[in-house]
Scaffold this motif. Structure first.
Motif, PDB file in Angstrom:
ATOM      1  N   PRO A   1       0.794  -1.233   0.000  1.00 62.64           N
ATOM      2  CA  PRO A   1       0.000   0.000   0.000  1.00 62.64           C
ATOM      3  C   PRO A   1       0.828   1.285   0.000  1.00 62.64           C
ATOM      4  O   PRO A   1       0.354   2.310  -0.447  1.00 62.64           O
ATOM      5  CB  PRO A   1      -0.840  -0.102   1.278  1.00 62.64           C
ATOM      6  CG  PRO A   1      -0.178  -1.137   2.112  1.00 62.64           C
ATOM      7  CD  PRO A   1       0.568  -2.047   1.190  1.00 62.64           C
ATOM      8  N   HIS A   2       2.069   1.209   0.486  1.00 63.16           N
ATOM      9  CA  HIS A   2       2.856   2.439   0.599  1.00 63.16           C
ATOM     10  C   HIS A   2       3.719   2.679  -0.631  1.00 63.16           C
ATOM     11  O   HIS A   2       4.382   3.698  -0.722  1.00 63.16           O
ATOM     12  CB  HIS A   2       3.746   2.349   1.832  1.00 63.16           C
ATOM     13  CG  HIS A   2       4.698   1.196   1.779  1.00 63.16           C
ATOM     14  ND1 HIS A   2       4.259  -0.116   1.761  1.00 63.16           N
ATOM     15  CD2 HIS A   2       6.039   1.150   1.686  1.00 63.16           C
ATOM     16  CE1 HIS A   2       5.314  -0.910   1.685  1.00 63.16           C
ATOM     17  NE2 HIS A   2       6.395  -0.174   1.643  1.00 63.16           N
TER      18      HIS A   2
ATOM     19  N   SER B   1       4.369   3.057  -4.852  1.00 63.00           N
ATOM     20  CA  SER B   1       3.679   3.486  -6.064  1.00 63.00           C
ATOM     21  C   SER B   1       3.455   2.285  -6.978  1.00 63.00           C
ATOM     22  O   SER B   1       4.023   1.214  -6.762  1.00 63.00           O
ATOM     23  CB  SER B   1       4.518   4.536  -6.782  1.00 63.00           C
ATOM     24  OG  SER B   1       5.717   3.937  -7.219  1.00 63.00           O
TER      25      SER B   1
ATOM     26  N   LYS C   1      -0.532   5.670  -5.787  1.00 57.24           N
ATOM     27  CA  LYS C   1      -0.513   4.612  -4.777  1.00 57.24           C
ATOM     28  C   LYS C   1      -1.721   3.704  -5.034  1.00 57.24           C
ATOM     29  O   LYS C   1      -2.737   4.163  -5.560  1.00 57.24           O
ATOM     30  CB  LYS C   1      -0.634   5.226  -3.377  1.00 57.24           C
ATOM     31  CG  LYS C   1       0.539   6.113  -2.982  1.00 57.24           C
ATOM     32  CD  LYS C   1       1.671   5.296  -2.402  1.00 57.24           C
ATOM     33  CE  LYS C   1       2.970   6.068  -2.334  1.00 57.24           C
ATOM     34  NZ  LYS C   1       2.947   7.188  -1.391  1.00 57.24           N
TER      35      LYS C   1
ATOM     36  N   PRO D   1       7.977   0.800   6.699  1.00 61.16           N
ATOM     37  CA  PRO D   1       7.125   1.884   6.189  1.00 61.16           C
ATOM     38  C   PRO D   1       5.663   1.735   6.619  1.00 61.16           C
ATOM     39  O   PRO D   1       5.010   2.725   6.914  1.00 61.16           O
ATOM     40  CB  PRO D   1       7.249   1.752   4.669  1.00 61.16           C
ATOM     41  CG  PRO D   1       8.517   1.042   4.443  1.00 61.16           C
ATOM     42  CD  PRO D   1       8.736   0.145   5.611  1.00 61.16           C
ATOM     43  N   LEU D   2       5.176   0.496   6.676  1.00 59.62           N
ATOM     44  CA  LEU D   2       3.784   0.312   7.068  1.00 59.62           C
ATOM     45  C   LEU D   2       3.590   0.592   8.558  1.00 59.62           C
ATOM     46  O   LEU D   2       2.477   0.855   9.000  1.00 59.62           O
ATOM     47  CB  LEU D   2       3.299  -1.103   6.723  1.00 59.62           C
ATOM     48  CG  LEU D   2       3.121  -1.382   5.231  1.00 59.62           C
ATOM     49  CD1 LEU D   2       2.615  -2.796   4.996  1.00 59.62           C
ATOM     50  CD2 LEU D   2       2.165  -0.381   4.603  1.00 59.62           C
TER      51      LEU D   2
ATOM     52  N   ARG E   1       0.947  11.758   6.695  1.00 55.98           N
ATOM     53  CA  ARG E   1       1.697  10.546   6.403  1.00 55.98           C
ATOM     54  C   ARG E   1       0.893   9.257   6.290  1.00 55.98           C
ATOM     55  O   ARG E   1       1.394   8.271   5.806  1.00 55.98           O
ATOM     56  CB  ARG E   1       2.746  10.323   7.501  1.00 55.98           C
ATOM     57  CG  ARG E   1       3.772  11.376   7.508  1.00 55.98           C
ATOM     58  CD  ARG E   1       5.137  10.797   7.585  1.00 55.98           C
ATOM     59  NE  ARG E   1       5.329   9.655   6.721  1.00 55.98           N
ATOM     60  CZ  ARG E   1       6.495   9.338   6.226  1.00 55.98           C
ATOM     61  NH1 ARG E   1       7.535  10.060   6.486  1.00 55.98           N
ATOM     62  NH2 ARG E   1       6.628   8.269   5.487  1.00 55.98           N
ATOM     63  N   THR E   2      -0.341   9.257   6.772  1.00 54.70           N
ATOM     64  CA  THR E   2      -0.913   7.949   7.042  1.00 54.70           C
ATOM     65  C   THR E   2      -2.020   7.513   6.102  1.00 54.70           C
ATOM     66  O   THR E   2      -2.697   6.548   6.362  1.00 54.70           O
ATOM     67  CB  THR E   2      -1.456   7.890   8.476  1.00 54.70           C
ATOM     68  OG1 THR E   2      -2.271   9.033   8.670  1.00 54.70           O
ATOM     69  CG2 THR E   2      -0.332   7.863   9.462  1.00 54.70           C
ATOM     70  N   HIS E   3      -2.219   8.221   5.002  1.00 55.39           N
ATOM     71  CA  HIS E   3      -3.323   7.821   4.128  1.00 55.39           C
ATOM     72  C   HIS E   3      -2.862   6.811   3.098  1.00 55.39           C
ATOM     73  O   HIS E   3      -2.561   7.150   1.967  1.00 55.39           O
ATOM     74  CB  HIS E   3      -3.929   9.032   3.440  1.00 55.39           C
ATOM     75  CG  HIS E   3      -4.526   9.985   4.406  1.00 55.39           C
ATOM     76  ND1 HIS E   3      -5.593   9.645   5.202  1.00 55.39           N
ATOM     77  CD2 HIS E   3      -4.195  11.237   4.736  1.00 55.39           C
ATOM     78  CE1 HIS E   3      -5.906  10.662   5.959  1.00 55.39           C
ATOM     79  NE2 HIS E   3      -5.072  11.640   5.718  1.00 55.39           N
ATOM     80  N   TYR E   4      -2.798   5.574   3.498  1.00 58.00           N
ATOM     81  CA  TYR E   4      -2.388   4.533   2.555  1.00 58.00           C
ATOM     82  C   TYR E   4      -3.603   3.885   1.909  1.00 58.00           C
ATOM     83  O   TYR E   4      -3.628   3.579   0.758  1.00 58.00           O
ATOM     84  CB  TYR E   4      -1.588   3.440   3.263  1.00 58.00           C
ATOM     85  CG  TYR E   4      -0.215   3.883   3.672  1.00 58.00           C
ATOM     86  CD1 TYR E   4       0.492   4.787   2.889  1.00 58.00           C
ATOM     87  CD2 TYR E   4       0.369   3.394   4.823  1.00 58.00           C
ATOM     88  CE1 TYR E   4       1.753   5.197   3.250  1.00 58.00           C
ATOM     89  CE2 TYR E   4       1.633   3.788   5.189  1.00 58.00           C
ATOM     90  CZ  TYR E   4       2.326   4.683   4.403  1.00 58.00           C
ATOM     91  OH  TYR E   4       3.557   5.056   4.775  1.00 58.00           O
ATOM     92  N   GLN E   5      -4.601   3.632   2.725  1.00 59.33           N
ATOM     93  CA  GLN E   5      -5.690   2.777   2.234  1.00 59.33           C
ATOM     94  C   GLN E   5      -6.636   3.513   1.311  1.00 59.33           C
ATOM     95  O   GLN E   5      -6.980   4.612   1.531  1.00 59.33           O
ATOM     96  CB  GLN E   5      -6.461   2.201   3.425  1.00 59.33           C
ATOM     97  CG  GLN E   5      -5.615   1.316   4.302  1.00 59.33           C
ATOM     98  CD  GLN E   5      -4.788   0.308   3.547  1.00 59.33           C
ATOM     99  OE1 GLN E   5      -5.238  -0.315   2.602  1.00 59.33           O
ATOM    100  NE2 GLN E   5      -3.542   0.130   3.925  1.00 59.33           N
TER     101      GLN E   5
END
Ligand code: ATP
Ligand code: MG
Lengths: 355, 292
Positions: free
Chosen positions: A87-88, A90, A129, B207-208, B288-292
């Motif tokens: 998820p992190h 690209s 992403k 990173p996660l 920083r935390t908007h992955y999903q």
């Protein structure tokens, strides 16, 4: 032979997820593992991938025994049902993740990436992403990650199940043509019989952890191994009705016209596909009990001796419930199943010409 | 009554109990401290007098304040990296399938549930010159002991060790939760791609865990300005101000020296530091935390 699975079983404690499965995939072939939910498809695929260890049996990939090797030593790539993208990272980094792990030189990475992007049409989304992409796009990224590895074998676990019907249709075709063009051996898991029938060079149908039938798609339709397969493949499924013993042979109802002379009706069931039945002036009398209009076809439910038979007719037909009709069929389209074992009989006892 | 107004009244009534206590014990003291920081101390019958920035001028020239601030920074930047690394390490370790996993997790977590005062007393025994655990260990190896807490060179270090010991287990819990939030198939995808343990940890796991790290680091930072219980038991700020932390200095100023005005100034300074940290945390987390 690309993949060979021999007598593989997998137990989780008391649960037998896969039992004594054997099949093989030829070079460049697309094999579909098909079956209802919980039948062990995913487990079987994960065993091939090396994400689970077998309880017994052996697995060979490209002529080499891999039963005890970890996934990365098996020379495979895999597409997960939920895509399993990082998820992190690209899109670009997701696709080339494995190449970087394997320290493929930068030039080579760029060359392969360009090709994969071209193939999948991901050009303008390279820096997004995964979270910013639609389901179909994520699916493509997952495919890209598998393709770029250029492994001779790719495993896919229901890769289209999260997509809507339309996208599923187009992705299905894309995966198929990709597989043909690249000549990869593929094992594709699904519970969708349409996916299986349209994509597969060969289908392995499973139930409760065991392989029921391992065959080319057309045989699943025309020569199902047993009543389970007969009803699993085809929409609407094959009509299966018990036969009755009558003097001189087997019929659909006591005292009715003999369909199969000289056999004991109580020991067999009759199977016939809905599209092989016609409504005609003469034939077996039946009563209409309902209908379903689908646009191109109408399914008409009829009853003979308390057993329902679905008849598929072209176009739009209106038939009131209770209407008396006559049904007729070609005898060679009939299947005969053993009432006890549910297995199909290979040779059909000669029937009387219908009319 | 107009139903719209009625609804507003209803809402405010629900909000009131919390708001009253919040204002009474949080907002009012803050405002009052700011206000007092511009006055001198009342002396006998003489009421307090407005002195402008005089108290702040004193602060700037107060060597003990600077010493305390320096100690606090050493304390923070000496403990946090170690605590966070240890927490991640322990979380990764106890996240694996192994026998006695629940027991190990509980063991790591124990320091967190003990009161700081109790912890300080345990460590006081460890540090005691001559008979303490450390001196005994040293003696058994043939070295001479030392007065750990009485030596300005080692006193702050002793406190830092305790902070690390106490917090690492607590932060481990957050990392454990974050590790379990990493989808199983992402880990398996890493395996298929052939990523080794360390490579995967560096490129994916770490990173996660970033949102957790941001949260943990800021909380640890804030804690270093907030938690001083062990100083009361172990060193009382000494020797020679070697373990003087800002909040402990504030306590001494207010309740040992009874210098209310200067205590108000210190309060304002600590408040400003904490607020800056909290705001920075929200900003960083947002980004920083908007992955999903
Ligand atoms: N890790 C596991 N531990 C215990 N039982 C498991 C485990 N994985 C699978 N099973 C069991 O094995 C059987 C087969 O599961 P599997 O996931 O392979 O089915 P599936 O055919 O992929 O089903 P679906 O179509 O729902 O994905 C199920 O009964 C399941 O409960
Ligand atoms: Mg599955």
């Amino acid at each position: 032979m690309q993949i060979e699975v021999r007598g593989v079983s997998k137990r989780y404690g008391k649960v037998r997820a896969v039992g004594n499965a054997s099949f093989s995939v030829e070079e460049g072939q697309l094999l579909v593992i098909l079956g209802p939910s919980g039948c062990g498809k995913t487990t079987l695929l994960r065993l091939i991938a090396g994400l689970e260890t077998v309880t017994s049996g052996t697995i060979h990939i490209a002529g080499r025994e891999v039963t005890d090797l970890p996934p990365d030593k098996r020379n495979i790539s895999m597409v997960f049902q939920s895509y399993a993208l990082f998820p992190h990272l690209s899109v670009r980094e997701n696709i080339i993740f494995g190449l970087k792990v394997r320290k493929v030189p930068g030039q080579e990475i760029e060359r392969r990436l360009a090709r994969v992007i071209d193939l999948l049409g991901l050009g303008d989304r390279l820096d997004s992403k995964p979270g910013e992409l639609s389901g179909g796009m994520r699916q493509r990224v997952a495919l890209g990650r598998a393709i770029i590895a250029e492994k001779p074998v790719t495993l896919m676990d229901e890769p289209l199940s999260n997509l809507d019907a339309k996208l599923r249709n187009s992705m299905r075709r894309e995966i198929c043509s990709l597989q043909r063009r690249l000549g990869i051996g593929m094992v594709y898991v699904t519970h969708d019989q349409i996916e299986a029938m349209t994509m597969a060079d060969r289908i392995v149908l499973m139930r409760d952890g065991s392989i029921i039938q391992d065959d080319v798609p057309e045989n699943f339709y025309e020569q199902p191994a047993n009543t389970f397969v007969a009803r699993f493949i085809g929409t609407p499924p094959m009509n299966i009705i018990p036969l009755c013993a009558t003097t001189g042979g087997a019929a659909l109802e006591p005292g009715g016209e003999i369909l199969f002379p000289g056999i004991d009706g109580n020991r067999f069931k009759l199977g016939i596909r809905p599209e092989n039945i016609r409504i005609a002036e003469q034939g077996r009398p039946a009563v209409v009990t309902g209908q379903e209009y689908l646009g191109s076809d109408t399914f008409i439910a009829c009853e003979i001796n308390g057993h329902e038979l679905i008849v598929r007719t072209r176009g739009r037909k209106t038939m009131l419930e209770g209407t008396r009709v006559h049904l007729t069929w070609d005898p060679h389209t009939l299947c005969l199943f053993d009432a006890q074992t549910e297995q199909r009989l290979e040779s059909l006892p000669p029937g009387r010409k219908e009319g | 009554m107009n139903p719209k107004i009625a609804r507003h009244v209803y809402g405010w009534l629900l909000f009131a109990p919390a708001a009253i206590f919040f204002i009474l014990f949080t907002h009012y003291p803050i405002v009052r401290s700011c206000y007092l920081s511009f006055f001198n101390n009342p002396r006998g019958v003489q009421p307090r007098r407005f002195v402008g920035l005089a108290n702040y001028a004193y602060l700037v020239n107060d060597p003990i304040f600077w010493q305390a601030l320096k100690n606090n920074l050493i304390y923070a930047f000496g403990t946090i990296p170690v605590t966070v690394s240890l927490a991640i390490l322990m979380a990764v370790w106890v996240n694996r399938r192994m026998t006695g996993r629940a027991f190990v997790r509980a063991a790591y977590f124990t320091p967190t549930i003990l009161p700081m005062i109790a912890i300080a007393n345990i460590w006081l025994f460890f540090y005691t010159p001559g008979v303490g655990l450390f001196d005994n260990l040293l003696k058994s190896m043939g070295y001479s002991g030392r007065n750990w807490l009485g030596d300005p060179d080692t006193a702050l270090l002793c406190l830092m060790v305790i902070a690390i010991w106490k917090d690492a287990g607590f932060f481990m819990i957050f990392y454990l939760a974050a590790l379990q939030g990493i989808p199983k198939d992402v880990i398996e995808a890493g395996k298929i791609e052939g990523a080794g343990r360390w490579y995967f940890f560096r490129r994916v796991t770490l990173p996660l865990l970033m949102p957790t790290t941001v949260f943990v680091v800021f909380n640890a930072l804030i804690n270093t300005f907030r938690i001083i219980d062990h100083i009361f038991i172990l060193t009382k700020g000494g020797p020679d101000n070697a373990t003087e932390l800002l909040l402990y200095y504030l306590f001494q100023t207010a309740f040992e020296f009874w210098d209310t005005a200067y205590a108000a100034v210190l309060t304002v300074v600590i408040m400003a530091i904490l607020m800056t940290l909290a705001l920075a945390q929200f900003k960083v987390l947002e980004r920083r935390t908007h992955y999903q």
